[in-house]
Design an enzyme around this catalytic site. Structure first.
Site, PDB file in Angstrom:
ATOM      1  N   TYR A 137       6.811   3.119   4.836  1.00 52.92           N
ATOM      2  CA  TYR A 137       7.282   3.113   3.417  1.00 52.92           C
ATOM      3  C   TYR A 137       6.300   4.035   2.504  1.00 52.92           C
ATOM      4  CZ  TYR A 137       3.566  -0.215   2.756  1.00 52.92           C
ATOM      5  OH  TYR A 137       2.143  -0.787   2.405  1.00 52.92           O
ATOM      6  N   CYS A 138       6.807   4.587   1.777  1.00 55.45           N
ATOM      7  CA  CYS A 138       6.323   5.476   0.632  1.00 55.45           C
ATOM      8  C   CYS A 138       6.878   5.395  -0.674  1.00 55.45           C
ATOM      9  CB  CYS A 138       6.050   6.872   0.891  1.00 55.45           C
ATOM     10  SG  CYS A 138       7.819   7.792   1.211  1.00 55.45           S
ATOM     11  N   THR A 139       6.586   6.006  -1.669  1.00 58.98           N
ATOM     12  CA  THR A 139       7.166   5.771  -3.119  1.00 58.98           C
ATOM     13  C   THR A 139       8.436   6.032  -3.169  1.00 58.98           C
ATOM     14  OG1 THR A 139       4.941   6.208  -4.006  1.00 58.98           O
ATOM     15  CG2 THR A 139       6.797   6.371  -5.489  1.00 58.98           C
TER      16      THR A 139
END
Ligand SMILES: [Zn+2]
Ligand SMILES: [Zn+2]
Length: 295
Positions: A137-139
């Site tokens: 996951y990332c922004t």
């Protein structure tokens, strides 16, 4: 009512320079007030920009009329203080995301792409490539799209990414278990999750850390910080972005370490919600004079 818009889309663009020109003439023709970064190349588009809601959405709606971009996933968040970017950079860029070694050699347009394995990065060197489930996951999602392609090239098979990144997750799920703020890549620095699911305009920095997790630590003394307020090191030549407890801010006069407290080009300590101005504002400051006063 200003908003910040984020989107990216991997799609083959035959003539990215012509595409850039097309975008530019649309924005100019419509007189849209948009600041930020819009990068295009043969692999697609990556955009983060701010503007009045009407202008910001006009750009998205225009883009969506094009079949190649009709299903882009757009993230919108409010910006209380107007623009979060100083200027508009709309241009061709060989790499849509900044990664070590670039990404132009990666094939994003074929999701099933598997190439010769490259050296496994350390944290994954002992992981079974065929059995391990990997959730990323990332922004905003783009980093995971890029990195999952790298992992796929290394032979990893069970890869999962959070669709649209954390910001999309916060908008669509009630983030009951979420602790702290979400770091964003514009002048707002970080946002409380409530901004995404209610559109509320709570100030990020005044949002205290909830829960018992001791995850947010002062960069200097490692104690838990009660407020998630990122700051840049007062030493102009360091400028490190870090979390710092109030005591350490005071003790080190806004610097990240002892060495920086004696650096020649130190900016004044900022209080509360303030941010440093652009670096050139301090360039001509009488740093030596300030140094004499403070010692
Ligand atoms: Zn501290
Ligand atoms: Zn520093």
């Amino acid at each position: 009512d200003f908003v910040v818009v984020n989107f990216y889309h991997f799609v083959f663009i035959q003539d990215p320079q012509a595409e850039v020109a097309k975008h530019r003439s649309f924005l100019e023709l419509e007189g849209l007030d948009i600041n930020g970064r819009v990068y295009l190349n043969e692999q697609g588009i990556n955009a983060q920009y701010s503007g009045p809601s009407k202008d910001a959405m006009a750009y998205v709606n225009w883009l969506r009329k094009d079949n190649r971009f009709s299903n882009i996933l757009v993230q919108i968040s409010p910006s209380e203080k107007g623009h979060t970017f100083p200027i508009l950079k709309l241009r061709y860029k060989s790499s849509l995301v900044q990664f070590e070694g670039g990404m132009s050699h990666l094939s994003f347009l074929d999701p099933s792409m598997r190439a010769m394995p490259i050296t496994a990065s350390d944290p994954l060197s002992n992981v079974d490539e065929e059995k391990a489930n990997i959730l990323m996951y990332c922004t905003g999602g783009i980093c995971c799209d890029v990195y999952s392609t790298i992992l796929r090239q290394q032979g990893f098979q069970n890869l999962y990414t959070l669709k649209g990144g954390v910001s999309h997750y916060l908008k669509n799920e009630v983030p009951a278990e979420w602790v702290g703020n979400l770091f964003v890549f514009d002048s707002r620095l970080s946002l409380p999750p409530s901004i995404y699911y209610t559109g509320a305009t709570t100030q990020a920095e005044s949002n205290p850390v909830s829960g018992d997790d001791n995850f947010a630590k002062c960069y200097v003394c490692s104690l838990k910080v009660s407020e998630l307020r990122h700051r840049n090191c007062a030493n102009l030549d360091c400028n490190l972005l870090f979390l710092c407890c109030r005591q350490c801010v005071e003790d080190l006069r806004g610097c990240c370490c002892l060495t920086c407290t004696t650096a020649p080009r130190r900016r004044p300590v900022l209080n509360g919600m303030q941010r440093y101005k652009k670096w050139h504002y301090y360039r001509d400051m009488d740093f030596q004079g300030k140094l004499k006063i403070s010692t």
